[in-house]
Each structure stands twice: as structure tokens, then as C-alpha cells.
Scaffold this active site. Structure first.
Site, PDB file in Angstrom:
ATOM      1  N   ASN A  57       0.862  -1.182   0.000  1.00 44.03           N
ATOM      2  CA  ASN A  57       0.000   0.000   0.000  1.00 44.03           C
ATOM      3  C   ASN A  57       0.897   1.229   0.000  1.00 44.03           C
ATOM      4  O   ASN A  57       1.456   1.595   1.028  1.00 44.03           O
ATOM      5  CB  ASN A  57      -0.884  -0.034   1.262  1.00 44.03           C
ATOM      6  CG  ASN A  57      -1.725   1.217   1.417  1.00 44.03           C
ATOM      7  OD1 ASN A  57      -1.808   2.045   0.503  1.00 44.03           O
ATOM      8  ND2 ASN A  57      -2.354   1.364   2.579  1.00 44.03           N
ATOM      9  N   TRP A  58       1.041   1.829  -1.183  1.00 46.34           N
ATOM     10  CA  TRP A  58       1.978   2.961  -1.303  1.00 46.34           C
ATOM     11  C   TRP A  58       1.412   4.236  -0.681  1.00 46.34           C
ATOM     12  O   TRP A  58       2.103   5.226  -0.563  1.00 46.34           O
ATOM     13  CB  TRP A  58       2.318   3.207  -2.776  1.00 46.34           C
ATOM     14  CG  TRP A  58       3.124   2.110  -3.422  1.00 46.34           C
ATOM     15  CD1 TRP A  58       3.404   0.865  -2.908  1.00 46.34           C
ATOM     16  CD2 TRP A  58       3.761   2.152  -4.708  1.00 46.34           C
ATOM     17  NE1 TRP A  58       4.176   0.157  -3.792  1.00 46.34           N
ATOM     18  CE2 TRP A  58       4.403   0.908  -4.907  1.00 46.34           C
ATOM     19  CE3 TRP A  58       3.841   3.130  -5.710  1.00 46.34           C
ATOM     20  CZ2 TRP A  58       5.127   0.623  -6.073  1.00 46.34           C
ATOM     21  CZ3 TRP A  58       4.559   2.834  -6.875  1.00 46.34           C
ATOM     22  CH2 TRP A  58       5.192   1.593  -7.051  1.00 46.34           C
ATOM     23  N   LYS A  59       0.128   4.228  -0.341  1.00 46.23           N
ATOM     24  CA  LYS A  59      -0.547   5.426   0.211  1.00 46.23           C
ATOM     25  C   LYS A  59      -0.303   6.620  -0.723  1.00 46.23           C
ATOM     26  O   LYS A  59      -0.220   6.434  -1.927  1.00 46.23           O
ATOM     27  CB  LYS A  59      -0.083   5.675   1.643  1.00 46.23           C
ATOM     28  CG  LYS A  59      -0.245   4.414   2.501  1.00 46.23           C
ATOM     29  CD  LYS A  59      -0.122   4.656   3.963  1.00 46.23           C
ATOM     30  CE  LYS A  59      -0.324   3.335   4.708  1.00 46.23           C
ATOM     31  NZ  LYS A  59      -0.316   3.480   6.160  1.00 46.23           N
ATOM     32  N   HIS A  95      -9.680   1.224   4.556  1.00 43.89           N
ATOM     33  CA  HIS A  95      -8.437   1.441   5.313  1.00 43.89           C
ATOM     34  C   HIS A  95      -8.712   2.386   6.485  1.00 43.89           C
ATOM     35  O   HIS A  95      -9.531   3.303   6.363  1.00 43.89           O
ATOM     36  CB  HIS A  95      -7.361   2.025   4.388  1.00 43.89           C
ATOM     37  CG  HIS A  95      -6.011   2.017   5.021  1.00 43.89           C
ATOM     38  ND1 HIS A  95      -5.613   2.976   5.918  1.00 43.89           N
ATOM     39  CD2 HIS A  95      -4.987   1.139   4.916  1.00 43.89           C
ATOM     40  CE1 HIS A  95      -4.392   2.689   6.338  1.00 43.89           C
ATOM     41  NE2 HIS A  95      -3.979   1.587   5.743  1.00 43.89           N
ATOM     42  N   GLU A 102      -7.142   4.800   7.577  1.00 42.69           N
ATOM     43  CA  GLU A 102      -6.930   6.221   7.256  1.00 42.69           C
ATOM     44  C   GLU A 102      -8.150   6.794   6.549  1.00 42.69           C
ATOM     45  O   GLU A 102      -8.511   7.957   6.753  1.00 42.69           O
ATOM     46  CB  GLU A 102      -5.648   6.379   6.423  1.00 42.69           C
ATOM     47  CG  GLU A 102      -4.413   6.213   7.301  1.00 42.69           C
ATOM     48  CD  GLU A 102      -3.188   5.648   6.601  1.00 42.69           C
ATOM     49  OE1 GLU A 102      -3.126   5.678   5.365  1.00 42.69           O
ATOM     50  OE2 GLU A 102      -2.293   5.156   7.328  1.00 42.69           O
ATOM     51  N   GLU A 143      -5.662  -4.837  10.477  1.00 40.78           N
ATOM     52  CA  GLU A 143      -4.668  -3.788  10.699  1.00 40.78           C
ATOM     53  C   GLU A 143      -4.990  -3.027  11.979  1.00 40.78           C
ATOM     54  O   GLU A 143      -5.784  -2.072  11.951  1.00 40.78           O
ATOM     55  CB  GLU A 143      -4.668  -2.810   9.516  1.00 40.78           C
ATOM     56  CG  GLU A 143      -4.308  -3.438   8.196  1.00 40.78           C
ATOM     57  CD  GLU A 143      -3.692  -2.424   7.232  1.00 40.78           C
ATOM     58  OE1 GLU A 143      -2.609  -2.691   6.729  1.00 40.78           O
ATOM     59  OE2 GLU A 143      -4.299  -1.352   7.018  1.00 40.78           O
ATOM     60  N   GLY A 187       2.151   2.406  10.788  1.00 38.91           N
ATOM     61  CA  GLY A 187       3.114   3.490  10.631  1.00 38.91           C
ATOM     62  C   GLY A 187       3.783   3.913  11.928  1.00 38.91           C
ATOM     63  O   GLY A 187       4.431   4.959  11.990  1.00 38.91           O
ATOM     64  N   SER A 216       3.057  -1.925  10.432  1.00 36.72           N
ATOM     65  CA  SER A 216       4.505  -1.977  10.676  1.00 36.72           C
ATOM     66  C   SER A 216       5.112  -3.344  10.392  1.00 36.72           C
ATOM     67  O   SER A 216       6.051  -3.769  11.067  1.00 36.72           O
ATOM     68  CB  SER A 216       4.842  -1.512  12.102  1.00 36.72           C
ATOM     69  OG  SER A 216       4.423  -0.171  12.294  1.00 36.72           O
ATOM     70  N   GLY A 262       2.660  -0.948   4.336  1.00 41.30           N
ATOM     71  CA  GLY A 262       2.806   0.453   3.950  1.00 41.30           C
ATOM     72  C   GLY A 262       4.275   0.808   3.769  1.00 41.30           C
ATOM     73  O   GLY A 262       4.857   0.604   2.707  1.00 41.30           O
ATOM     74  N   GLY A 263       4.877   1.301   4.829  1.00 34.68           N
ATOM     75  CA  GLY A 263       6.243   1.824   4.778  1.00 34.68           C
ATOM     76  C   GLY A 263       7.245   0.906   4.093  1.00 34.68           C
ATOM     77  O   GLY A 263       7.997   1.348   3.210  1.00 34.68           O
TER      78      GLY A 263
END
Ligand code: PGA
Length: 256
Positions: A10-12, A100, A102, A172, A178, A218, A239-240
Site C-alpha cells: 500500500n503505497w498510500k 483502510h 486512514e 490492521e 506506521g 509496521s 505500507g512503509g
């Protein structure tokens, strides 16, 4: 039943077109052609990068999937700013993240909206990656399983076993996204097992056993092994660590 692992990046809201092409190319360069037999890999860039990323993968014959990070449930019309399922298909998407935390937290997405998006995606032949997860306060109250399973029930309400079997669930925990603070394998497994039990109640054992449940929050090279060896964890939504080709490739390799 053995489920094929899935690793989704997930590159966001990261990477313009040039950057997205470079990252997709770096990821593609590390690809081995027998990997798709062992693991499904999905790259979920921002909307504007989907087609360029798809083009890189196609050119290289890299058998990875491309997904979106959100969708709107109507097919077309006066919905300024929205993107439909047919538009995603046209760009080569076969997966789409939905719900998600977010989007729920920053943009007010509700369970009802998540449900409509999932229905539109499944009807259109795109596999939803449905995100669920609790906040730290819910975890501290000790009501994590109830909270997350209620999200699962709401997300899949009104769908049949036949319809949901292509869907993927991503557990999640919000406090792990994150933050560098991962759920322990035992914490993640407990919730993923509860999610599968909920799916079994709704759609029967066979359907629930066939559906993939991912962990996200994470996930990195250091903690992936302990997480994916859990019986109810079938991969990751990352993500990261998906923004770097070496670390994302290491996560893919950990699934094989
Ligand atoms: P993270 O994000 O891996 O950076 O914690 C995961 C996600 O939000 O999907």
C-alpha cells in the site's frame, strides 16, 4: 485447506509518476518467474500511478497484480473526484483496498460505505482487500475481537458465500500502522482467527477456510516470519516497507 499467500504493498499518497515507475522497475528487476506459483503480489499505488506501474510490469512480463487504494460504488455520473470499478478495471487493477483505517478515520468512511464498495468491486470482478482493525483505546478496553468482528459483519452484510470468496480481509490494528509498533504474532493470530470464525458463521466453514486474511501494521523484514507462520495469517498489507524494492522483495520472499 492451504491458502496461497498474498503480499500487498500500500503505497498510500507516495510517489509521483516518475518515482512510481522507478520503484515498480526496481521491484520488477528482482522478480523470479516461478514466484507467482508460490505467492500473489499486489502493488497499490496512487490512482494516477496505476497505469504507469501496470505498464512497467507488463513490459517486463512480471506477473504481479496492480490494485487501487479506494473506489466509489457507482459506475459513472456526477460524482466529482471519484473513481469507479470499471475505471479501475480499465487501468488493469485486479485488487482494491477498501475501508483502510486512514479512510475511515481521516475521511469519515462508514461501515455502510465500505459494504457498498465491496459489493460494487465483487460485482465488477475486482478483489477487495477489506481493512478492519481496532484503535488503542478499544484494545485497552479488551473488546478488540468484538469490535473487529462487528466490522467484518458490517463489511460483508448482504453478500453470499459465492460472492465473498474472492475477497481478502486485512487485519490492521490502528495503533500498529506506521508506528513501528507491531502486534505480536500471538495478538495478530488471535484476531485473525476470530475474523475467520466470523466468516465461517456468516458463509460456512469451507468459504471461510478458503479466504485469505492478511496482517498489516509496521510489517517489516524483521517481524514478517513470525507473523506469516501463524495458521490464520496468509500474508501482509504493507505500507512503509513496500516503498523500498529491497525490503518489499524480502517480504515477498518470506511468503515462499
Ligand atoms: P505500515 O502501513 O506498514 O506503514 O504500518 C500499513 C497499512 O496502513 O496498510
Amino acid at each position: 485447506m492451504s491458502r496461497k499467500p498474498l503480499m500487498a504493498g500500500n503505497w498510500k499518497m507516495n510517489n509521483n509518476i516518475a518515482e512510481a515507475v522507478v520503484l515498480a522497475q526496481e521491484i520488477s528487476n528482482q522478480y523470479e518467474k516461478d514466484w507467482p506459483d508460490k505467492v500473489d503480489v499486489v502493488l497499490c499505488p496512487p490512482f494516477v500511478d496505476i497505469k504507469p506501474v501496470r505498464t512497467v510490469l507488463e513490459f517486463d512480463k512480471t506477473n504481479y497484480f496492480v490494485g487501487a487504494q479506494d473506489v466509489f460504488w457507482e459506475e459513472k455520473g456526477a460524482y466529482t473526484g471519484e473513481i469507479s470499478v470499471p475505471m479501475l478495471k480499465d487501468c488493469g487493477c485486479t485488487f482494491c483496498i477498501v475501508g483502510h483505517s486512514e479512510r475511515r478515520g481521516l475521511f469519515g468512511e462508514t461501515n455502510e460505505e465500505v459494504n457498498k464498495k465491496i459489493k460494487a468491486l465483487l460485482a465488477g470482478g475486482i478483489q477487495p482487500i477489506v481493512c478492519v482493525g481496532e484503535s488503542l483505546s478499544v484494545r485497552d478496553e479488551g473488546t478488540t475481537d468484538e469490535f473487529v468482528c462487528a466490522q467484518v459483519r458490517a463489511a460483508f452484510a448482504g453478500l453470499s458465500a459465492q460472492e465473498v470468496k474472492e475477497a481478502v480481509v486485512a487485519y490492521e490494528p490502528i495503533w500498529a500502522i506506521g508506528t513501528g509498533r507491531t502486534a505480536t504474532p500471538e495478538q495478530a493470530e488471535e484476531v485473525c482467527a476470530a475474523i475467520r470464525a466470523t466468516l465461517a458463521e456468516m458463509f460456512g466453514e469451507d468459504t471461510a477456510e478458503g479466504m485469505r486474511i492478511l496482517y498489516g501494521g509496521s510489517m517489516n523484514v524483521g517481524n514478517v516470519a513470525g507473523l506469516i507462520e501463524q495458521p490464520n495469517i496468509d500474508g501482509g498489507l504493507v505500507g512503509g516497507a513496500s516503498l523500498n524494492a529491497a525490503s518489499f522483495t524480502a517480504l515477498i520472499e518470506a511468503c515462499m
